[in-house]
Design an enzyme around this catalytic site. Structure first.
Site, PDB file in Angstrom:
ATOM      1  N   LEU A  95      38.078  29.630  42.418  1.00 48.03           N
ATOM      2  CA  LEU A  95      36.994  30.009  41.528  1.00 48.03           C
ATOM      3  C   LEU A  95      37.339  31.224  40.674  1.00 48.03           C
ATOM      4  O   LEU A  95      36.833  31.368  39.562  1.00 48.03           O
ATOM      5  CB  LEU A  95      35.717  30.313  42.324  1.00 48.03           C
ATOM      6  CG  LEU A  95      35.131  29.182  43.155  1.00 48.03           C
ATOM      7  CD1 LEU A  95      33.843  29.651  43.822  1.00 48.03           C
ATOM      8  CD2 LEU A  95      34.873  27.944  42.303  1.00 48.03           C
ATOM      9  N   SER A  96      38.161  32.106  41.210  1.00 50.92           N
ATOM     10  CA  SER A  96      38.467  33.334  40.481  1.00 50.92           C
ATOM     11  C   SER A  96      39.804  33.870  40.958  1.00 50.92           C
ATOM     12  O   SER A  96      40.208  33.640  42.101  1.00 50.92           O
ATOM     13  CB  SER A  96      37.363  34.375  40.707  1.00 50.92           C
ATOM     14  OG  SER A  96      37.566  35.515  39.894  1.00 50.92           O
TER      15      SER A  96
END
Length: 331
Positions: free
Chosen positions: A99-100
């Site tokens: 996600l990041s």
């Protein structure tokens, strides 16, 4: 840097300073900031380890979590050294999906140089991530409201805000859809995205002053657009490949197409520049047409391609925005 007695930490501040200095030397050797050496001071000063209190590295069967609170001093040292490696660090996973992340520092340096920041510029960053890139911008521009960073996920923005405060920086950290920009803080002189999309959102151009610049990942490359007016921007790709986590909330980034490659020689299918063309021209060329163009034009490098955004539409092109090779980008 040898070992240490079990149960004892080496001086963490000294180790961080040494590891950071080694990272700066590595970036220096890469030539990433040759065009604007002022960025060296930012990378020397901003402590990356404060922005990655934990991260994940590939391991057999999945990922290994490294974190600053591990009970084993040797594990804490591995975390700290890894925080200063010139490599991207996975910082958020959900059900195995990334996600990041914290981008590769030398790539960040190259992008910041290409952004062409000047004293007094107002900068919008799309994709707050860990907050490290915003900290580098704050070090360069000062901490007086010139830097804005936005992310869709409130957990990401909250952790970025904490990391930034711990490092002594206080930019505007906004929770929202990055594809829409941050109109309440516009206009900006520079817009930089650290996440991938399939097109350049018109909102970024509209919120950037004429004469400003937009730098964003697109189709495994990085394109730099000169803003002509609120409805028109145009520019070319940098020569480097770039792979980023897709922007959440906007249109998904164009992936690397695998099916439908019959008729394309196997050695070409895996060529980075051919796959860049496939990703950039998705919907405009089928793979065999792309191969014919790629062969005819001598395997064109990324910097021969460009993007135009005008009146809410966008298109990619090879060599000339008015030439024969033009492909629409998603709206």
């Amino acid at each position: 840097m040898g070992g240490f007695a079990p149960g004892q930490d080496r001086d963490p501040d000294g180790l961080a300073a040494s590891a950071r200095a080694a990272l700066v030397r590595e970036i220096e050797l890469s030539g990433a900031w040759a065009g604007d050496p002022v960025w060296r001071a930012a990378f020397e000063a901003v402590p990356r380890h404060l922005f990655v209190p934990y991260y994940y590295v590939g391991a057999v069967g999945g990922y290994e979590r490294r974190w600053n609170g591990h009970p084993d001093p040797a594990a804490r040292e591995r975390w700290l050294r890894g925080a200063y490696a010139d490599t991207p660090l996975a910082t958020r996973l959900r059900d195995g999906e990334l996600l990041s992340s914290s981008s590769q520092p030398s790539l960040m340096a190259m992008m910041l140089v290409a952004l062409g920041v000047a004293d007094g510029d107002r900068v919008l960053e799309i994709g707050a991530g860990t907050g490290y890139n915003a900290a580098l911008l704050c070090h360069r521009l000062g901490d007086d409201g010139l830097v804005t960073t936005v992310d869709l996920d409130p957990e990401i923005t909250e952790s970025a805000r904490r990391h930034l405060a711990a490092a002594g920086f206080h930019p505007a950290v906004v929770t929202g859809d990055g594809a829409r920009g941050v109109p309440e803080r516009a206009p900006f002189d520079r817009v930089i995205a650290t996440c991938a999309l399939s097109a350049v959102p018109p909102a970024w151009v509209a919120q950037c002053r004429p004469g400003g610049r937009v730098l964003t990942p697109l189709a495994t490359g990085l394109v730099t657009l000169a803003v002509r007016d609120p409805r028109h921007a145009e520019g070319r790709f940098l020569e480097t490949p770039a792979y980023f986590v897709p922007l959440r909330g906007g249109e998904p980034a164009a992936g690397l197409p695998a099916p439908g490659l019959s008729g394309v020689p196997r050695w070409v299918r895996d060529d980075d520049l051919f796959r860049f063309l496939l990703a950039l021209s998705r919907g405009g060329l089928d793979p065999r047409e792309a191969y014919a163009l790629w062969e005819r034009e001598g395997a064109p490098r990324r910097e021969r391609y460009g993007v135009t955004v005008r009146d809410g539409r966008g298109w990619a092109w090879l060599d000339d925005p008015e030439g024969p090779y033009v492909w629409p980008l998603p709206v």
